[in-house]
Scaffold this active site. Sequence first.
Site, mmCIF file in Angstrom:
data_model
loop_
_atom_site.group_PDB
_atom_site.id
_atom_site.type_symbol
_atom_site.label_atom_id
_atom_site.label_comp_id
_atom_site.label_asym_id
_atom_site.label_seq_id
_atom_site.Cartn_x
_atom_site.Cartn_y
_atom_site.Cartn_z
ATOM 1 C CB ALA A 140 -1.159 -0.113 1.446
ATOM 2 C CB CYS A 169 -6.102 -1.343 5.690
ATOM 3 S SG CYS A 169 -4.695 -1.864 7.074
ATOM 4 C CE LYS A 192 -6.880 -7.076 -0.361
ATOM 5 N NZ LYS A 192 -5.853 -7.369 -0.370
ATOM 6 C CB ILE A 246 -11.880 -11.190 1.648
ATOM 7 C CG1 ILE A 246 -11.396 -12.456 2.185
ATOM 8 C CG2 ILE A 246 -12.879 -11.576 1.262
ATOM 9 C CD1 ILE A 246 -11.304 -12.964 3.105
ATOM 10 C CG ASN A 247 -7.511 -6.041 3.226
ATOM 11 O OD1 ASN A 247 -7.119 -6.811 4.400
ATOM 12 N ND2 ASN A 247 -7.084 -5.301 2.978
ATOM 13 N N GLY A 282 -6.184 -17.719 1.778
ATOM 14 C CA GLY A 282 -5.297 -18.641 2.053
ATOM 15 C C GLY A 282 -5.154 -19.744 1.405
ATOM 16 N N GLY A 303 -0.952 -14.628 -0.559
ATOM 17 C CA GLY A 303 -0.187 -13.248 0.725
ATOM 18 C C GLY A 303 0.812 -14.345 1.262
HETATM 19 C C1 LIG Z 1 1.610 -8.501 6.655
HETATM 20 C C2 LIG Z 1 0.766 -8.487 5.952
HETATM 21 C C3 LIG Z 1 0.105 -7.014 4.970
HETATM 22 C C4 LIG Z 1 -1.073 -6.654 4.314
HETATM 23 N N1 LIG Z 1 -0.834 -5.593 3.528
HETATM 24 C C5 LIG Z 1 -1.240 -5.307 3.288
HETATM 25 C C6 LIG Z 1 -1.956 -3.816 2.133
HETATM 26 O O1 LIG Z 1 -1.285 -3.206 2.166
HETATM 27 N N2 LIG Z 1 -2.633 -3.798 0.914
HETATM 28 C C7 LIG Z 1 -3.846 -4.598 0.816
HETATM 29 O O2 LIG Z 1 -5.162 -4.138 0.100
HETATM 30 N N3 LIG Z 1 -3.645 -5.611 1.902
HETATM 31 C C8 LIG Z 1 -2.990 -5.938 2.314
HETATM 32 N N4 LIG Z 1 -2.788 -7.173 3.311
HETATM 33 C C9 LIG Z 1 -3.937 -8.507 3.088
HETATM 34 C C10 LIG Z 1 -3.063 -8.734 1.928
HETATM 35 O O3 LIG Z 1 -3.136 -8.441 0.787
HETATM 36 C C11 LIG Z 1 -4.622 -10.139 1.737
HETATM 37 O O4 LIG Z 1 -5.538 -9.712 1.010
HETATM 38 C C12 LIG Z 1 -4.479 -11.202 2.531
HETATM 39 O O5 LIG Z 1 -3.633 -11.433 3.262
HETATM 40 C C13 LIG Z 1 -5.581 -12.164 2.773
HETATM 41 O O6 LIG Z 1 -5.035 -13.561 1.306
HETATM 42 P P1 LIG Z 1 -3.257 -14.216 1.981
HETATM 43 O O7 LIG Z 1 -4.311 -15.321 3.445
HETATM 44 O O8 LIG Z 1 -3.838 -14.967 1.317
HETATM 45 O O9 LIG Z 1 -2.819 -14.155 2.837
HETATM 46 C C14 LIG Z 1 -1.952 -7.629 3.909
HETATM 47 C C15 LIG Z 1 -1.938 -8.894 4.887
HETATM 48 C C16 LIG Z 1 -0.553 -9.527 5.484
HETATM 49 C C17 LIG Z 1 -1.126 -10.670 6.393
#
Ligand SMILES: Cc1cc2nc3c(=O)[nH]c(=O)nc-3n(C[C@H](O)[C@H](O)[C@H](O)COP(=O)(O)O)c2cc1C
Lengths: 255, 313
Positions: B45, B129, B164, B190-191, B243, B264
């Site tokens: 971000a 966020c 998002k 999803i976030n 996930g 992620g």
């Molecule tokens: C350490 C961390 C930092 C993240 N920073 C951002 C961010 O800056 N902007 C954003 O839109 N999502 C951010 N996310 C969310 C991820 O992009 C993603 O939407 C979320 O983790 C679900 O995917 P995952 O289960 O594969 O991690 C962050 C997630 C993690 C774990």
Amino acid sequence: MLKPQNMQVLQNQKIAQDTFELKLTGPQVQDMTEPGQFLHVMIGEGWEHVLRRPLSITDVEHHVVTVIYKIVGKGTRALTEKKQGDSIDVLGPRGNGFPYQTNEDQHILLVGGGVGVPPLFYLAKKLVAQGNKVTTVLGFQTSSAVFYEKEFQGLGDLFITTDDGSYGHKGLVTDVFERIEKPVDLYYTCGPKPMIKAVTNHLTIPGFMSLEERMGCGIGACFACVCEAADTKDEKGYRKVCQDGPVFPVEEVML
Amino acid sequence: MDLSVKLPGLTLKNPIMPASGCFGFGREFSEFYDLDKLGAIVIKAATKERRYGNQTPRVAETSSGMLNAIGLQNPGVDKIISQELPFLERFDTPVIANVAGSTVEEYIEVASKLSETPGVHALELNISCPNVKEGGIQFGTDPELAATLTRSVKRASNLPVYVKLSPNTSDIKRMALSVEEAGADGLSMINTLVGMQLNLQKGDPLLSNKTGGLSGPAIKPVAIRMIYEVSQVVNIPIIGMGGVTCAEDVLEFLLAGASAVAVGTANFRNPLICPEIIEELPQTLSNYGYNSLEECVGRSWKHVEEQSSVSRT
Ligand SMILES: Cc1cc2nc3c(=O)[nH]c(=O)nc-3n(C[C@H](O)[C@H](O)[C@H](O)COP(=O)(O)O)c2cc1C
Ligand SMILES: Cc1cc2nc3c(=O)[nH]c(=O)nc-3n(C[C@H](O)[C@H](O)[C@H](O)COP(=O)(O)OP(=O)(O)OC[C@H]3O[C@@H](n4cnc5c(N)ncnc54)[C@H](O)[C@@H]3O)c2cc1C
Ligand code: FES
């Protein structure tokens, strides 16, 4: 290109209360030349544990790396199940270790507490091999937690302190500083933050400290492990423990 | 098998990209593999000014997941443009820039600066966020605010805008429809879900921010359900995430209704996860009897529609 690699477990044995010594071998051992670097260790198979655990290099000999870890939670407990012949996925060595190459003929003080003791052993060996005199002060909670006393004894003067006085000197690592032969040129320290704070407050000679922060990626991409730069005018304002550290000059980072 | 995907403003070699915040600005992962392998790169971000983020501890592990409260730490949009983005220009992979802010004006300023930067191919509006007091979540829970923001950014930028979405809302479909109507070109979802872990010794929350965003395999069923619901009511494509750890997870996201998939948290355990998934994907799809990506997208509900129309006739 970098990649995480499986390492073979040669030995995984208890050496003190809740404390294990793990010996691993694998091709990446040849890169583990810098004391203070860490291995980012995968826990278990499957995805129950999504985060790796950072563990310092304690020693390297021939093709074997030694890691000493203390059981503090689920990940380190799971590591105790590993047996000889099992494999462990390791990313590393990672981070910047203790700068030691240019030190010769100096008197160097090493101060370690608890799980901050392990990286100092490899460092002590390197420093002694380069002709430095090393004095080590190690702090533990209690007598049953003490480890590597004999190993350090072979490398110079050694002082051990315990919080409860059940072994060595009762009290804090800083309590024995006045008994150390002077002058001391340089120090290196690793351990819990309050201990590092006390040590850096006590000593005015140049020093390096190794810091602990919870990590995500361990490679500098997630900003989990940051600490504040001591200089308020610093351009970035922060340091990443995994990538810029874990070792820093004591004046570089705010404690 | 052809893995390429066409999304508004983006032609992807394959449907796999790292999720924002889990990949920094790409540099570190480029030491592990050639970033040309990726479908796209989503960067961390960007806000108007530099942000330091929250105090540590910023992460905790949970069963098959993790909590994070980084707090949108970033060097600010100007530094990102001058110091981070040039590195990514050497790759033949589209860059999606994640945009965050506290006010509509901040989003507009960051979005327009990024839009003028060569090498940025699309924007992802982070209105979700959960880790900063003012950082988007207020936009992510109010459909009217989200629509206003989307409309304003669309006006200020010539790039396609992906919004998002936050799962921390009671009616995800309404949110999605609201931003679609406001002109969003696509959705990311999803976030993270808001969660908390306690320190058993001290008895207080473990993260310094107290709450954190839950990610990783633990949230996958929530993501699948939300994408399943939303993809049936909108006409814009969805980048799915939450996930993902393997090619089969990617297939599940496609079946739910996603057109592309972001990875992620899994990058932390295995930095090579994205190229590994890309390599396995064709075989995985054909193992399940699929010959193309298109036939998978939304199949979970299209299939049911087809069957019921057959049974009606
Ligand atoms: C350490 C961390 C930092 C993240 N920073 C951002 C961010 O800056 N902007 C954003 O839109 N999502 C951010 N996310 C969310 C991820 O992009 C993603 O939407 C979320 O983790 C679900 O995917 P995952 O289960 O594969 O991690 C962050 C997630 C993690 C774990
Ligand atoms: C650079 C570095 C070197 C280290 N070297 C050693 C070593 O040589 N020997 C040793 O015993 N310990 C060392 N530690 C601490 C060790 O990483 C933690 O004790 C360990 O991660 C705890 O994992 P757990 O699953 O048992 O605990 P849990 O509390 O269940 O872990 C949950 C999460 O918190 C993290 N975490 C918990 N405590 C710490 C901590 N003190 N520091 C960093 N992360 C933590 C874990 O990695 C995990 O992500 C080091 C830490 C760092 C940062
Ligand atoms: S652990 Fe990810 S940046 Fe240090």
